[in-house]
Write an enzyme that holds these catalytic residues in place. Structure first.
Site, PDB file in Angstrom:
ATOM      1  N   SER A  51     -13.709 -79.336-103.040  1.00  0.00           N
ATOM      2  CA  SER A  51     -15.054 -79.077-102.536  1.00  0.00           C
ATOM      3  C   SER A  51     -15.827 -80.387-102.575  1.00  0.00           C
ATOM      4  CB  SER A  51     -15.771 -78.034-103.399  1.00  0.00           C
ATOM      5  OG  SER A  51     -17.135 -77.929-103.028  1.00  0.00           O
ATOM      6  N   LYS A 105     -12.501 -63.539 -95.821  1.00  0.00           N
ATOM      7  CA  LYS A 105     -13.008 -62.883 -94.613  1.00  0.00           C
ATOM      8  C   LYS A 105     -14.319 -63.523 -94.154  1.00  0.00           C
ATOM      9  CE  LYS A 105     -16.624 -60.675 -96.461  1.00  0.00           C
ATOM     10  NZ  LYS A 105     -18.023 -60.757 -95.980  1.00  0.00           N
TER      11      LYS A 105
END
Length: 324
Positions: A51, A105
């Site tokens: 990240s 998702k």
């Protein structure tokens, strides 16, 4: 792929089946769900994360996916927890590196991107999972069984939550490709496309866009199955007070089923049948492990297709500006 399931057999040694996983995207969903679920599964090992900014406690982290994979070539699979707008480029990098891919998702920002990820994984021979965590809620399969045993008259989805509470600071959610209220709403559609056994078709949709946003904050949608079952969905990202994640089903005989709290509670004709704690991601990761072990994939795009169809046939309605 790599050493998974192929540890060298030595006399007196136990063959390891541990799947070594890396994470890309170390935001709220990774911290709340992915990291604890991986660590709780004896068949999985969280090796590192990547990240540009976030550094969760106890996770070895790098600025980029490339840096993580270079430092840890033992990583066999990567869970992609980035915003959907960049998921294609990240997933492509994962797949081209020969790693299995777990997609948070929605699997991508568009149907075209999601289909490409699926096809890239197949061509490379790696496993891919388009993860629909709400399908693993404890009452979903019982609802599917109940609906399959009788003629159904109607289905009504009511999915309303407070974006300020559940998505603080996540400005990407109202940008183009961020899906807006469909970000939680697609969870209901993943359940719907599981419990309804026929194809779901969008007939109309009212999409309420804040004047300063590129994604809807409220949606009213009418659908039906290919056999004519009417389905209504009401989504709201400005819900205050009690949060609502429910699906109401009525049978032709007048029986009434309520699947509530995101699929953790089931009530039939006023009687509580199931009421359990949420443990969706543990089920998802067990499924992912089995996919990799068997060399297969699970990339069902039907929930994303319903959202895409809603944008295609929907009517855009301007709403007041959204200020967090």
């Amino acid at each position: 792929m790599f050493g998974f399931g192929k540890a060298k057999a030595q006399k007196g040694a136990t063959q390891t089946q541990t799947l070594k996983i890396g994470l890309i995207g170390l935001g709220k969903i990774a911290v709340d769900q992915h990291i604890p679920s991986i660590r709780a599964n004896k068949n999985l090992e969280l090796v590192a994360g990547a990240s540009p900014g976030s550094r969760p406690q106890g996770v070895v982290a790098y600025n980029t996916l490339a840096e993580m994979l270079k430092a840890h070539p033992e990583i066999e699979a990567v869970s992609v927890c980035t915003p959907p707008q960049v998921r294609l480029s990240v997933a492509r990098e994962v797949i081209e590196a020969g790693r299995h891919v777990f997609l948070e998702k929605p699997p991508a920002a568009t149907m075209g991107e999601a289909e490409l990820i699926r096809d890239l994984a197949k061509a490379k021979g790696v496993s891919a999972l388009a993860s629909w965590h709400s399908r693993y809620a404890p009452a979903v399969e019982a609802t599917r069984k109940w609906m399959g045993e009788r003629p159904i008259k109607s289905v009504h989805i009511v999915w309303k939550e407070n974006v300020r509470q559940w998505h603080p600071g996540q400005t990407w959610i109202f940008e183009a490709g961020g899906m807006g209220v469909f970000d939680p709403g697609i969870n209901s559609l993943s359940i719907l496309t599981r419990i309804v056994r026929d194809i779901v078709i969008v007939k109309s949709a009212d999409l309420h866009f804040p004047s300063n946003c590129q994604a809807p904050i409220q949606v009213e949608m009418n659908m039906q199955t290919d056999l004519g079952l009417p389905i209504r969905a009401d989504y709201d990202f400005l819900q205050t007070g009690v949060q609502t994640w429910s699906i109401f089903v009525e049978s032709e005989a007048g029986e009434k089923l309520t699947l509530s709290m995101g699929g953790t509670e089931l009530e039939i004709d006023g009687k509580t049948i199931i009421k359990e704690k949420e443990a969706e991601y543990s089920g998802l990761y067990a499924h992912f492990y089995d996919l990799v072990k068997s060399g297969t994939s699970d990339v069902d795009l039907s929930p994303l297709r319903v959202v895409a169809d809603a944008f295609m046939v929907g009517k855009r309605i301007e709403a007041p500006a959204y200020i967090e």
